[in-house]
Design an enzyme around this catalytic site. Sequence first.
Site, short mmCIF file in Angstrom:
data_model
loop_
_atom_site.label_atom_id
_atom_site.label_comp_id
_atom_site.label_asym_id
_atom_site.label_seq_id
_atom_site.Cartn_x
_atom_site.Cartn_y
_atom_site.Cartn_z
N GLY A 180 25.83 121.68 -5.21
CA GLY A 180 26.37 120.47 -4.29
C GLY A 180 25.42 119.49 -4.29
N GLY A 216 22.06 120.53 -4.68
CA GLY A 216 21.61 120.90 -5.94
C GLY A 216 22.07 120.53 -7.41
N ASN A 273 20.06 124.09 6.07
CA ASN A 273 20.13 123.24 7.20
C ASN A 273 19.95 124.25 8.86
OD1 ASN A 273 19.87 120.01 7.11
ND2 ASN A 273 22.30 120.68 6.62
N LYS A 294 13.80 119.30 11.55
CA LYS A 294 14.24 118.98 10.76
C LYS A 294 15.56 119.22 11.88
CE LYS A 294 16.65 117.45 7.61
NZ LYS A 294 17.00 118.21 6.45
N ASN A 304 19.18 117.13 13.15
CA ASN A 304 20.71 117.72 12.56
C ASN A 304 21.25 117.56 14.14
OD1 ASN A 304 20.17 116.94 10.31
ND2 ASN A 304 19.17 119.14 9.83
N ASN A 361 23.76 114.58 13.60
CA ASN A 361 25.13 114.86 13.13
C ASN A 361 26.11 115.31 13.45
OD1 ASN A 361 23.33 115.14 10.56
ND2 ASN A 361 23.75 117.19 10.23
N SER A 403 25.91 114.47 7.36
CA SER A 403 26.03 115.69 5.95
C SER A 403 27.89 116.08 6.88
CB SER A 403 25.35 116.43 5.93
OG SER A 403 24.76 117.47 6.70
N GLU A 447 28.12 123.12 9.69
CA GLU A 447 26.76 123.47 9.63
C GLU A 447 26.22 123.80 10.72
OE1 GLU A 447 23.97 124.03 6.01
OE2 GLU A 447 24.43 122.05 6.57
#
Length: 300
Positions: free
Chosen positions: A9, A12, A102, A181, A185, A189, A248, A260
């Site tokens: 993704g 990566g 995450n 983090k 998030n 998010n 994301s 996620e």
Amino acid sequence: MKVGIIGAGSIGLLFASYINKVFDVTIYTRTEDQAFQINENGIMMHKNAVTTLSAVRALPIASWKGTEDFTIVTVKQYQLPAVIDVMKHLPALPNNILFLQNGMGHLKLLEKINDINLFVGTVEHGALKQNAFTVSHNGEGETNVALFRGDLSSLQRFAFAVPSDFPINVQEDYYSVLLNKLIVNAVINPLTSILHVKNGELVQNEYFFLTLKAVFDEISYILNLDHPKEHLQRVVEVCKKTAENRSSMLKDIEANRLTEVDAILGFILGEANTRNKPAPLLESIYNFIKGKEQEKGGKW
């Protein structure tokens, strides 16, 4: 050092593009087609109107043997069980694995992996996968990593060797790294996903900012955060620093993919249940996101 990257993704591809300068890298993809396209075209990275081409070897995940000196797992958290299932059928377990997911829900999965060196970390870079072999590096940041279990030395060697323009910082406490983090998030998010706004609008719009603070206050209460003002300031700074970015989770919603949310809000709601603390706002936001997933038939 031979390095394997599991997952092609945005993260990566970004990692492969940078660390291929100093390591012998193999990236493992979910599909044979993506592996073919990477082998055929290389990995193209766009940054500040400059395009860099990296010749990186790619193989489908089914071909992973776990023989690299160091392995980086960049798949999303809900994809981890499939990766771990592949690990169980390897001839021998990899010696060193760094997990970059995450949230914190994956820690329970990692507790079941024995006899190898396990590391966890967080990525602060902004990246967008444009096609099977192209990634855009939209925001510079850092990668913070720490030991979860085992011996730290291989992680230190890896971090020391990476290019200076792609810093990886070895921290002492993995829990603090992931928690910092997670809080960012968990606030940014879900709210950007529900409101369909860029990160910066959460602090630029006074009414959105009031909601941001309410969400943060509930998280702080559930997790018993030390120095909550510092954590809130970090959230605000990230919103400002990434003002033009789409989170994301928002991008996943827009692309009809699973999010996620279970790894992020699901973990905090689990903590609320364990500590017998109410979480009405987070429960509502969680249900909104899950409803969006169901409405759009999210898949990976």
